[in-house]
Design a protein around this motif. Structure first.
Motif, PDB file in Angstrom:
ATOM      1  N   VAL A  96      11.140  -5.136  -0.229  1.00  0.00           N
ATOM      2  CA  VAL A  96      10.271  -6.261  -0.538  1.00  0.00           C
ATOM      3  C   VAL A  96      10.545  -6.642  -1.985  1.00  0.00           C
ATOM      4  CG1 VAL A  96       7.897  -7.089  -0.623  1.00  0.00           C
ATOM      5  CG2 VAL A  96       8.517  -5.318   1.015  1.00  0.00           C
ATOM      6  N   GLN A  97      10.836  -7.912  -2.238  1.00  0.00           N
ATOM      7  CA  GLN A  97      11.107  -8.339  -3.602  1.00  0.00           C
ATOM      8  C   GLN A  97       9.815  -8.358  -4.400  1.00  0.00           C
ATOM      9  OE1 GLN A  97      13.181 -12.067  -3.539  1.00  0.00           O
ATOM     10  NE2 GLN A  97      14.922 -11.236  -2.428  1.00  0.00           N
ATOM     11  N   GLY A  98       9.793  -7.591  -5.498  1.00  0.00           N
ATOM     12  CA  GLY A  98       8.618  -7.523  -6.355  1.00  0.00           C
ATOM     13  C   GLY A  98       7.962  -6.147  -6.287  1.00  0.00           C
ATOM     14  N   ASP A  99       7.012  -5.923  -7.210  1.00  0.00           N
ATOM     15  CA  ASP A  99       6.289  -4.654  -7.282  1.00  0.00           C
ATOM     16  C   ASP A  99       4.985  -4.792  -6.494  1.00  0.00           C
ATOM     17  OD1 ASP A  99       5.073  -2.297  -7.896  1.00  0.00           O
ATOM     18  OD2 ASP A  99       5.209  -2.507 -10.062  1.00  0.00           O
ATOM     19  N   PHE A 100       5.030  -4.437  -5.209  1.00  0.00           N
ATOM     20  CA  PHE A 100       3.870  -4.589  -4.318  1.00  0.00           C
ATOM     21  C   PHE A 100       3.447  -3.248  -3.728  1.00  0.00           C
ATOM     22  CE2 PHE A 100       5.836  -8.832  -4.078  1.00  0.00           C
ATOM     23  CZ  PHE A 100       4.743  -9.609  -4.396  1.00  0.00           C
ATOM     24  N   ILE A 101       3.570  -2.171  -4.480  1.00  0.00           N
ATOM     25  CA  ILE A 101       3.372  -0.831  -3.928  1.00  0.00           C
ATOM     26  C   ILE A 101       1.958  -0.614  -3.380  1.00  0.00           C
ATOM     27  CG2 ILE A 101       2.737   0.529  -5.960  1.00  0.00           C
ATOM     28  CD1 ILE A 101       5.239   2.292  -5.040  1.00  0.00           C
ATOM     29  N   GLU A 102       0.927  -1.033  -4.121  1.00  0.00           N
ATOM     30  CA  GLU A 102      -0.457  -0.845  -3.646  1.00  0.00           C
ATOM     31  C   GLU A 102      -0.748  -1.740  -2.441  1.00  0.00           C
ATOM     32  OE1 GLU A 102       0.099  -1.627  -6.937  1.00  0.00           O
ATOM     33  OE2 GLU A 102      -0.269   0.308  -7.902  1.00  0.00           O
ATOM     34  N   GLN A 103      -0.289  -2.983  -2.516  1.00  0.00           N
ATOM     35  CA  GLN A 103      -0.547  -3.926  -1.439  1.00  0.00           C
ATOM     36  C   GLN A 103       0.169  -3.517  -0.153  1.00  0.00           C
ATOM     37  OE1 GLN A 103       0.386  -4.643  -4.584  1.00  0.00           O
ATOM     38  NE2 GLN A 103      -0.371  -6.632  -5.251  1.00  0.00           N
ATOM     39  N   VAL A 104       1.405  -2.998  -0.272  1.00  0.00           N
ATOM     40  CA  VAL A 104       2.146  -2.542   0.906  1.00  0.00           C
ATOM     41  C   VAL A 104       1.405  -1.385   1.558  1.00  0.00           C
ATOM     42  CG1 VAL A 104       4.240  -1.363   1.664  1.00  0.00           C
ATOM     43  CG2 VAL A 104       4.423  -3.367   0.219  1.00  0.00           C
ATOM     44  N   SER A 105       0.907  -0.471   0.737  1.00  0.00           N
ATOM     45  CA  SER A 105       0.153   0.675   1.254  1.00  0.00           C
ATOM     46  C   SER A 105      -1.064   0.208   2.044  1.00  0.00           C
ATOM     47  CB  SER A 105      -0.280   1.574   0.095  1.00  0.00           C
ATOM     48  OG  SER A 105      -1.183   2.534   0.538  1.00  0.00           O
ATOM     49  N   ASP A 106      -1.830  -0.723   1.482  1.00  0.00           N
ATOM     50  CA  ASP A 106      -3.020  -1.239   2.155  1.00  0.00           C
ATOM     51  C   ASP A 106      -2.661  -1.957   3.461  1.00  0.00           C
ATOM     52  OD1 ASP A 106      -4.519  -0.264   0.056  1.00  0.00           O
ATOM     53  OD2 ASP A 106      -4.667  -2.196  -0.974  1.00  0.00           O
ATOM     54  N   LEU A 107      -1.611  -2.769   3.412  1.00  0.00           N
ATOM     55  CA  LEU A 107      -1.203  -3.538   4.588  1.00  0.00           C
ATOM     56  C   LEU A 107      -0.734  -2.620   5.715  1.00  0.00           C
ATOM     57  CD1 LEU A 107      -0.757  -6.536   5.532  1.00  0.00           C
ATOM     58  CD2 LEU A 107       1.632  -6.166   4.972  1.00  0.00           C
ATOM     59  N   VAL A 108       0.022  -1.585   5.382  1.00  0.00           N
ATOM     60  CA  VAL A 108       0.516  -0.638   6.387  1.00  0.00           C
ATOM     61  C   VAL A 108      -0.656   0.069   7.063  1.00  0.00           C
ATOM     62  CG1 VAL A 108       1.732   1.563   6.613  1.00  0.00           C
ATOM     63  CG2 VAL A 108       2.803  -0.311   5.392  1.00  0.00           C
ATOM     64  N   GLN A 109      -1.683   0.407   6.291  1.00  0.00           N
ATOM     65  CA  GLN A 109      -2.858   1.068   6.864  1.00  0.00           C
ATOM     66  C   GLN A 109      -3.642   0.121   7.776  1.00  0.00           C
ATOM     67  OE1 GLN A 109      -5.260   3.268   3.918  1.00  0.00           O
ATOM     68  NE2 GLN A 109      -3.468   3.117   2.603  1.00  0.00           N
ATOM     69  N   GLU A 110      -3.834  -1.125   7.325  1.00  0.00           N
ATOM     70  CA  GLU A 110      -4.640  -2.075   8.088  1.00  0.00           C
ATOM     71  C   GLU A 110      -3.926  -2.592   9.333  1.00  0.00           C
ATOM     72  OE1 GLU A 110      -5.801  -5.245   5.465  1.00  0.00           O
ATOM     73  OE2 GLU A 110      -6.558  -3.831   3.973  1.00  0.00           O
TER      74      GLU A 110
END
Length: 133
Positions: A96-110
């Protein structure tokens, strides 16, 4: 002969039958190795200049199609996301282009219903840090 159809021993055996046995791999020399738990790892790498890329590995261990995950990340973060082959491991990962580490974690869980205990960050020096802390 009397046939007993109920008793505490029956409930124990049925409970034991439901519990999955841990898969063990036998190595040379008689050593045993437990099968690795499924895990998703998130890592941010620097690209040219100040640009960063978030790398997501292990989604397939939870039954997530990588193409579907890349599409969901593209749509949610309005940025480029694709399935690529990792140079080191030769496995497919989602970038994923960019620093989205927290958002990716949340999205994967949801969206993909991955438990939080199965998500790890790759920190400085390559250490695996559980995100559930």
């Amino acid at each position: 002969s009397a046939r007993v159809s109920s008793g505490p021993w029956l409930s124990l055996s049925s409970a034991a039958a439901e519990k999955p046995k841990e898969e063990v791999k036998i190595l040379p020399g008689g050593k045993t190795k437990k099968k690795d738990e499924p895990a998703i790892t998130l890592q941010v790498k620097e690209r040219k200049g100040r640009k960063k890329v978030t790398i997501v590995t292990g989604l397939e261990t939870f039954g997530v199609r990588l193409e579907d995950a890349a599409k969901a990340f593209k749509k949610k973060f309005s940025t480029g996301s694709s399935v690529v082959e990792n140079d080191a491991t030769r496995k497919e990962v989602v970038e994923v282009q960019g620093d989205f580490i927290e958002q990716v974690s949340d999205l994967v869980q949801e969206v993909f219903k991955v438990p939080v205990k199965g998500i790890f960050l790759i920190g400085d020096g390559g250490r695996k840090i559980p995100i559930a802390e």
